[in-house]
Motif scaffolding. Structure first.
Motif, PDB file in Angstrom:
ATOM      1  N   GLU A 187      21.929  89.724  20.524  1.00 47.46           N
ATOM      2  CA  GLU A 187      22.212  90.836  20.001  1.00 47.46           C
ATOM      3  C   GLU A 187      22.595  90.763  18.444  1.00 47.46           C
ATOM      4  O   GLU A 187      22.528  91.757  17.437  1.00 47.46           O
ATOM      5  CB  GLU A 187      23.658  91.280  20.790  1.00 47.46           C
ATOM      6  CG  GLU A 187      24.043  92.343  20.560  1.00 47.46           C
ATOM      7  CD  GLU A 187      25.241  92.991  21.337  1.00 47.46           C
ATOM      8  OE1 GLU A 187      25.663  94.090  21.600  1.00 47.46           O
ATOM      9  OE2 GLU A 187      26.061  91.840  21.875  1.00 47.46           O
ATOM     10  N   GLU A 224      17.403  92.871  26.618  1.00 52.22           N
ATOM     11  CA  GLU A 224      16.831  94.247  26.074  1.00 52.22           C
ATOM     12  C   GLU A 224      18.018  95.463  26.418  1.00 52.22           C
ATOM     13  O   GLU A 224      17.990  96.283  25.617  1.00 52.22           O
ATOM     14  CB  GLU A 224      15.723  94.493  26.801  1.00 52.22           C
ATOM     15  CG  GLU A 224      14.599  93.508  26.465  1.00 52.22           C
ATOM     16  CD  GLU A 224      13.066  94.058  26.162  1.00 52.22           C
ATOM     17  OE1 GLU A 224      12.548  94.852  27.143  1.00 52.22           O
ATOM     18  OE2 GLU A 224      12.278  93.411  25.575  1.00 52.22           O
ATOM     19  N   ARG A 225      18.792  95.061  27.482  1.00 51.02           N
ATOM     20  CA  ARG A 225      19.786  96.109  27.731  1.00 51.02           C
ATOM     21  C   ARG A 225      20.784  95.960  26.658  1.00 51.02           C
ATOM     22  O   ARG A 225      21.540  96.790  26.105  1.00 51.02           O
ATOM     23  CB  ARG A 225      20.523  95.862  29.135  1.00 51.02           C
ATOM     24  CG  ARG A 225      19.866  96.646  30.333  1.00 51.02           C
ATOM     25  CD  ARG A 225      20.682  96.551  31.526  1.00 51.02           C
ATOM     26  NE  ARG A 225      20.855  95.195  32.104  1.00 51.02           N
ATOM     27  CZ  ARG A 225      20.120  94.820  32.838  1.00 51.02           C
ATOM     28  NH1 ARG A 225      18.773  95.610  33.189  1.00 51.02           N
ATOM     29  NH2 ARG A 225      20.048  93.590  33.341  1.00 51.02           N
ATOM     30  N   GLY A 228      18.126  96.184  22.551  1.00 48.38           N
ATOM     31  CA  GLY A 228      17.414  97.337  22.607  1.00 48.38           C
ATOM     32  C   GLY A 228      15.931  96.669  23.295  1.00 48.38           C
ATOM     33  O   GLY A 228      15.485  95.836  23.328  1.00 48.38           O
ATOM     34  N   ARG A 229      15.369  97.889  23.977  1.00 47.68           N
ATOM     35  CA  ARG A 229      13.999  97.837  24.416  1.00 47.68           C
ATOM     36  C   ARG A 229      12.886  97.171  23.815  1.00 47.68           C
ATOM     37  O   ARG A 229      12.953  97.515  22.433  1.00 47.68           O
ATOM     38  CB  ARG A 229      13.682  99.151  25.245  1.00 47.68           C
ATOM     39  CG  ARG A 229      12.458  99.039  26.112  1.00 47.68           C
ATOM     40  CD  ARG A 229      12.587  98.090  27.388  1.00 47.68           C
ATOM     41  NE  ARG A 229      13.797  98.555  28.030  1.00 47.68           N
ATOM     42  CZ  ARG A 229      14.080  97.710  29.306  1.00 47.68           C
ATOM     43  NH1 ARG A 229      13.393  96.571  29.575  1.00 47.68           N
ATOM     44  NH2 ARG A 229      15.137  97.897  29.785  1.00 47.68           N
ATOM     45  N   ARG A 231      12.752  94.423  22.542  1.00 47.43           N
ATOM     46  CA  ARG A 231      13.039  93.235  21.712  1.00 47.43           C
ATOM     47  C   ARG A 231      12.360  91.831  22.075  1.00 47.43           C
ATOM     48  O   ARG A 231      12.253  91.155  21.056  1.00 47.43           O
ATOM     49  CB  ARG A 231      14.645  93.152  21.982  1.00 47.43           C
ATOM     50  CG  ARG A 231      15.435  91.882  21.320  1.00 47.43           C
ATOM     51  CD  ARG A 231      15.117  92.201  19.738  1.00 47.43           C
ATOM     52  NE  ARG A 231      15.746  90.992  19.029  1.00 47.43           N
ATOM     53  CZ  ARG A 231      16.929  90.769  18.764  1.00 47.43           C
ATOM     54  NH1 ARG A 231      17.961  91.769  19.160  1.00 47.43           N
ATOM     55  NH2 ARG A 231      17.559  89.907  18.129  1.00 47.43           N
TER      56      ARG A 231
END
Length: 426
Positions: A187, A224-225, A228-229, A231
């Motif tokens: 993240e 990815e949650r 971001g999708r 990633r």
């Protein structure tokens, strides 16, 4: 038989050795040589390409066999290369491998090595969070090459502790039990775009290899949650498929490994990830064999000893951990033909000046005489690359064979070469 698990027959090795003698490559003064089947190596790369999705980067582990001309043959056949040190990055570049197809995996990368790797555009797998901070402070606003995080899946060890790297306290990677820290790292650092896993290089059962991949792959959705999708763009499966060194060992075909991955982790092959493999031993080990002249045969107490020119310098693990490492042995006559006739017990000893330099103790072989050849099977991986400088013996000749064609992959070291190696400057 799949060429993935194919081994060299004595008759075939004999034919290659006799051709090398006839062509003058294995001269009267040559004491020992290693041979590598280039056709078999290419066939294994072709099977990797067939079994894995198109575009998968098959980065062969340099540490398994670092001979530059062999690496060059791999690159020309479509392989990338995996480097466990910055010196191996340089070997990969010397072999003509594009930087974008080199994977840098050392667990002890210095700041300078990281800076050079980033400048070159080499792929990097980060080993720990401090290394991640070093990269973050180095790249600024620039877009780095593909950077991944090595995660220890903590699936436990295999039958050989020294080659098991996924125990709870392994020195490699970030333990998966630190899941929250891993998610926070992705993240916080947008340049972190890949995952990497490796559980061991020999002695790991198929189910544990697959479980290791599955545990690390399970991080993808959570990452990815949070970040971001899309990633996680790449997933590096490592290597680790074991080699059957003993006749009774059960080889694991590549097809069985891939089928097990597809059954356990279908999302791995969905086509939205760039996959990377890092096979080394499985590519090289059974593609290589060695031949040494027998220099002396003598009696010592109740034992008959045959003194050869390859010992604990080449087969370090065999000499020091004989219960874990094995190599089949055959005997050829002085002209290189398979030797038959009566058998007897003999102990094969190497040329080094210490008592542990024993390759086979009290083993049954056709009678060995001075001038014969001892054939050592399955030495294509983790042998020459682990060469011991004890007693300062020179590296042996390395030959490649490709059908009927023979080529020199590396000349043997002369005494002058060894002096230069140990000297202040060269």
């Amino acid at each position: 038989m799949s060429r993935w698990i194919e081994r060299t027959r004595v008759e075939d090795a004999s034919a290659v050795l006799r051709r090398a003698i006839a062509e003058g490559l294995f001269s009267k003064d040559t004491t020992a040589a290693l041979f590598h089947d280039l056709g078999r190596v290419r066939a294994r790369l072709a099977e990797l390409a067939e079994r894995f999705p198109e575009g998968t980067l098959h980065a062969v582990a340099i540490k398994a066999n670092p001979v530059v001309e062999l690496l060059r043959a791999l690159v020309q056949a479509g392989a990338g290369l995996e480097a466990a040190s910055f010196e191996e990055v340089r070997l990969a570049l010397a072999a003509g491998c594009p930087a974008s197809r080199i994977v840098f995996d050392s667990p002890a990368k210095t700041r300078d090595e990281l800076a050079q790797a980033l400048a070159l555009g080499v792929r990097i797998n980060i080993d720990n969070m401090d290394e991640l901070d070093r990269i973050a402070s180095s790249i600024g606003a620039s877009e780095p090459p593909l950077v991944g995080l090595r995660v220890n899946p903590q699936v436990g060890g295999g039958s050989i502790a020294l080659t098991s790297v996924a125990t709870r306290s392994s020195k490699f990677g970030v333990p998966i039990e630190r899941r929250a820290e891993i998610l926070a790292a992705f993240e916080a650092h947008p340049f972190l775009r890949a995952l990497h896993v490796h559980v061991g290089s020999q002695g790991m059962p198929l189910d544990r290899l697959v479980e290791g991949v599955a545990r690390v792959f399970s991080l993808r959705d959570d990452i990815e949650r949070r970040a971001g999708r899309g990633r996680v763009r790449a997933f590096d499966l490592g290597g680790g498929l074991p080699v059957a060194y003993r006749p009774e060992d059960e080889a694991i075909p590549l097809s069985a490994y891939v089928d097990a991955l597809k059954g356990r982790i279908p999302g791995l092959f969905a086509g939205d990830l760039g996959l990377v493999t890092e096979f080394g031993r499985a590519i090289h080990a059974t593609a290589g064999w060695a031949a040494s002249r027998v220099e002396y045969v003598k009696q010592a107490g109740d034992e008959r000893l045959a003194v050869i020119h390859l010992g604990a310098d080449l087969l370090v693990r065999r000499a020091y951990r004989p219960d874990e490492w094995h190599h089949e042995i055959a005997v050829l006559d002085a002209e290189g033909r398979p030797k038959g006739g009566p058998t007897e017990r003999v102990t094969l000893v190497g040329p080094l000046c210490f008592s542990g330099d024993v390759i086979a103790h009290n083993t049954v072989l056709p009678r060995i005489d001075p001038g014969d050849f001892v054939l050592l099977h399955d030495v294509g991986a983790y042998t020459l690359g682990m060469w011991s400088r004890h007693c300062s013996r020179g590296l042996p000749l390395v030959l490649g064979h490709d059908g009927d064609e023979l080529s020199v992959l590396k000349e043997h070291e002369t005494p002058d070469d060894v002096v230069a190696f140990w000297s202040k400057s060269r």
